[in-house]
Design an enzyme around this catalytic site. Structure first.
Site, PDB file in Angstrom:
ATOM      1  CB  CYS A  45      50.283  45.892  39.686  1.00 41.95           C
ATOM      2  SG  CYS A  45      48.581  45.320  39.576  1.00 41.95           S
ATOM      3  CB  CYS A 104      46.037  45.476  43.286  1.00 41.60           C
ATOM      4  SG  CYS A 104      45.564  45.606  41.596  1.00 41.60           S
ATOM      5  CD  GLU A 119      42.182  40.301  43.583  1.00 42.32           C
ATOM      6  OE1 GLU A 119      42.473  39.350  44.304  1.00 42.32           O
ATOM      7  OE2 GLU A 119      42.965  41.198  43.271  1.00 42.32           O
ATOM      8  CB  CYS A 137      51.857  48.727  36.989  1.00 40.21           C
ATOM      9  SG  CYS A 137      50.760  49.875  36.131  1.00 40.21           S
ATOM     10  CB  CYS A 193      38.255  47.143  46.274  1.00 41.59           C
ATOM     11  SG  CYS A 193      39.520  47.218  45.029  1.00 41.59           S
ATOM     12  CB  CYS A 229      45.564  44.766  34.140  1.00 38.82           C
ATOM     13  SG  CYS A 229      45.731  46.512  33.685  1.00 38.82           S
TER      14      CYS A 229
HETATM   15  N1  SAH Z   1      44.165  49.873  36.900  1.00 42.66           N
HETATM   16  C1  SAH Z   1      43.685  50.915  37.706  1.00 42.66           C
HETATM   17  C2  SAH Z   1      42.794  50.455  38.850  1.00 42.66           C
HETATM   18  C3  SAH Z   1      43.184  49.164  39.529  1.00 42.66           C
HETATM   19  S1  SAH Z   1      44.727  49.173  40.392  1.00 42.66           S
HETATM   20  C4  SAH Z   1      44.834  51.751  38.242  1.00 42.66           C
HETATM   21  O1  SAH Z   1      45.987  51.358  38.113  1.00 42.66           O
HETATM   22  O2  SAH Z   1      44.551  52.821  38.755  1.00 42.66           O
HETATM   23  C5  SAH Z   1      44.237  50.011  41.881  1.00 42.66           C
HETATM   24  C6  SAH Z   1      45.380  50.615  42.659  1.00 42.66           C
HETATM   25  O3  SAH Z   1      46.180  49.591  43.277  1.00 42.66           O
HETATM   26  C7  SAH Z   1      46.303  51.435  41.802  1.00 42.66           C
HETATM   27  O4  SAH Z   1      46.495  52.706  42.369  1.00 42.66           O
HETATM   28  C8  SAH Z   1      47.566  50.611  41.834  1.00 42.66           C
HETATM   29  O5  SAH Z   1      48.674  51.386  41.615  1.00 42.66           O
HETATM   30  C9  SAH Z   1      47.523  49.972  43.208  1.00 42.66           C
HETATM   31  N2  SAH Z   1      48.427  48.829  43.358  1.00 42.66           N
HETATM   32  C10 SAH Z   1      48.718  47.869  42.475  1.00 42.66           C
HETATM   33  N3  SAH Z   1      49.634  47.004  42.964  1.00 42.66           N
HETATM   34  C11 SAH Z   1      49.944  47.415  44.197  1.00 42.66           C
HETATM   35  C12 SAH Z   1      50.835  46.941  45.209  1.00 42.66           C
HETATM   36  N4  SAH Z   1      51.583  45.869  45.034  1.00 42.66           N
HETATM   37  N5  SAH Z   1      50.892  47.637  46.352  1.00 42.66           N
HETATM   38  C13 SAH Z   1      50.114  48.740  46.560  1.00 42.66           C
HETATM   39  N6  SAH Z   1      49.260  49.240  45.639  1.00 42.66           N
HETATM   40  C14 SAH Z   1      49.179  48.586  44.457  1.00 42.66           C
HETATM   41 FE1  SF4 Z   2      46.714  47.355  35.612  1.00 41.74          FE
HETATM   42 FE2  SF4 Z   2      47.701  46.874  38.042  1.00 41.74          FE
HETATM   43 FE3  SF4 Z   2      48.709  48.848  36.550  1.00 41.74          FE
HETATM   44 FE4  SF4 Z   2      46.247  49.111  37.596  1.00 41.74          FE
HETATM   45  S1  SF4 Z   2      48.166  48.959  38.720  1.00 41.74           S
HETATM   46  S2  SF4 Z   2      46.903  49.592  35.474  1.00 41.74           S
HETATM   47  S3  SF4 Z   2      45.548  46.951  37.487  1.00 41.74           S
HETATM   48  S4  SF4 Z   2      48.787  46.653  36.042  1.00 41.74           S
END
Ligand code: SAH
Ligand code: SF4
Length: 395
Positions: A130, A347, A97, A127, A116, A123
């Site tokens: 996410c 995300c 996306e 996390c 974005c 991934c």
């Molecule tokens: N993997 C990279 C870039 C993609 S994620 C990273 O983690 O930096 C981009 C951003 O979205 C990151 O800062 C991540 O922590 C945030 N993100 C992911 N899931 C989220 C959620 N449920 N609510 C708010 N921010 C979120």
């Molecule tokens: Fe991967 Fe989501 Fe963690 Fe970014 S926030 S490193 S996209 S799992």
């Protein structure tokens, strides 16, 4: 994979490679600029519509390259037209996306159009807050697959005479785990012969891949580095960003500090604010201590709801209190709005919906284990059992 898929996406070709195709087709050198302009400056969705090129050259290009690596795209418009979320289907049937956000201008401020983009399908970092982490890892994107998200958005803006002003690698995937392709994409975005966007308008976000940060520093790259921090204390960050067990937070911050010193550019730290988990005064103080005196900007982002977690966003008051403690330590802080929540535009979220809901028993199990792991972390212990909780399990 079919023969069709083996052709490289044209957006991923360096100008020298385009020039070689032109020469092989027996065409004069000025055609190279015409092709690059057609790829990067014009709106045709199909190679056949590029009427500046003779039919023979179009055929040659079509045999050697793919005009677009995104096979199909669904767009969802939300926030009263200010957020456009695109779900792209790739060869191989993965979904990725991109999100286009419009920010109106004001007195002394020009309007912005920020895109974005994704760097991987899924991934591997996992996390737990996410939705992309929930999907698990499918594959790295190719350079053209990264860039075609940009061309797609540019085509949407072009009819109104608008252009992208900012590009952020904050979609699906960990950009520094696909760094070669990401660097090729950044070069194309920056190149005046191609997309021509100033490096300062490009942000690459990482969850803390230290060798990747060090590589960027060695390159002297001028784009903005964003680090997803989320927590300053290792036991909690081990839960929130599993990669922390490989590169602990002090190493990540040391690499970011060296990057800021080498480039003279402020590092952005992103903190997804999760109620009762990472928004306590103790967490704010630990973060202030960790970053005090560094060339940084801290962004606090309310957590978007994600189906498989027991967590929700911190309240606006809790985020304000957290920000105040960081500011008291002299750190610049911005509280960010989350865009597109009403269509689940966090995300990775739309793609997660496409992947299908995980089985309710699996969700319940994961929630319970996550609650246990975060409780242990909040007490300050390192939970031994965190690995199976965070590992992606099918269904
Ligand atoms: N993997 C990279 C870039 C993609 S994620 C990273 O983690 O930096 C981009 C951003 O979205 C990151 O800062 C991540 O922590 C945030 N993100 C992911 N899931 C989220 C959620 N449920 N609510 C708010 N921010 C979120
Ligand atoms: Fe991967 Fe989501 Fe963690 Fe970014 S926030 S490193 S996209 S799992």
């Amino acid at each position: 994979m079919t023969d069709l898929d083996a052709r490289p996406g044209i957006a991923g070709l360096a100008p020298e490679a385009v020039a070689a195709l032109v020469a092989a087709a027996g065409e004069p050198p000025y055609r190279t600029k015409q092709i690059l302009d057609a790829v990067w400056r014009s709106a045709p969705e199909r190679l056949d519509d590029v009427t500046t090129l003779p039919a023979g050259l179009r055929d040659a290009l079509g045999r050697a390259t793919r005009w677009d690596t995104l096979l199909a795209t669904d767009v969802t418009v939300t926030d009263g037209g200010r957020t456009e979320k695109a779900l792209h289907r790739l060869a191989g049937d993965q979904a990725i996306e991109s999100v286009l956000m419009h920010f109106p201008g004001g007195p002394g401020r020009r309007e912005r159009h920020t895109l974005c983009i994704s760097s991987q399908a899924g991934c591997a970092v996992g996390c737990p807050f996410c939705a992309t982490g929930e999907l698990g890892f499918s594959r790295d994107l190719g350079t053209a697959e990264i860039l075609d998200q940009v061309r797609f958005a540019a085509r949407r803006l072009a009819p109104d005479g608008r252009r992208l002003t900012n590009i952020v690698f904050m979609g699906m995937g960990e950009p520094l785990l696909n760094l070669d392709r990401v660097l090729e994409a950044v070069e194309a975005l920056n190149d005046p012969r191609r997309f021509g966007l100033g490096a300062r308008h490009i942000t690459v976000s990482t969850s803390g891949v230290v060798p990747g940060i060090r590589r960027l520093t060695a390159l002297g790259a001028q784009f903005t580095l964003a680090v997803s921090l989320h927590a300053a204390r290792d036991p909690l960050r081990d839960v929130l960003v599993p990669l922390n067990r490989r590169w602990p937070v002090a190493e990540v911050v040391a690499a970011a500090r060296d990057h800021a010193a080498a480039t003279g550019r402020r590092v952005s730290y992103e903190v997804t604010m999760i109620s009762g988990i990472n928004d306590t005064p103790a967490d704010a103080d630990a973060m202030a201590e960790l970053l005090r005196g560094d060339l940084v900007h801290v962004n606090l982002i309310p957590m978007n709801p994600v189906a498989h977690t027991p967590w929700r966003s911190s309240s606006a008051e809790a985020i304000e209190r957290f920000a105040a403690r960081l500011r008291a330590a002299g750190l610049p802080v911005t509280i960010r709005q989350n865009r597109g929540q009403d269509v689940g535009a966090a995300c990775g979220q739309l793609a997660a919906e496409r992947a299908g809901e995980p089985a309710p028993t699996a969700v319940a199990w994961r929630r319970k284990r996550l609650e246990e792991a975060s409780l242990t972390a909040l007490r300050g212990d390192v939970p031994d059992e965190v690995e199976p909780v965070l590992a992606r399990t099918a269904g």
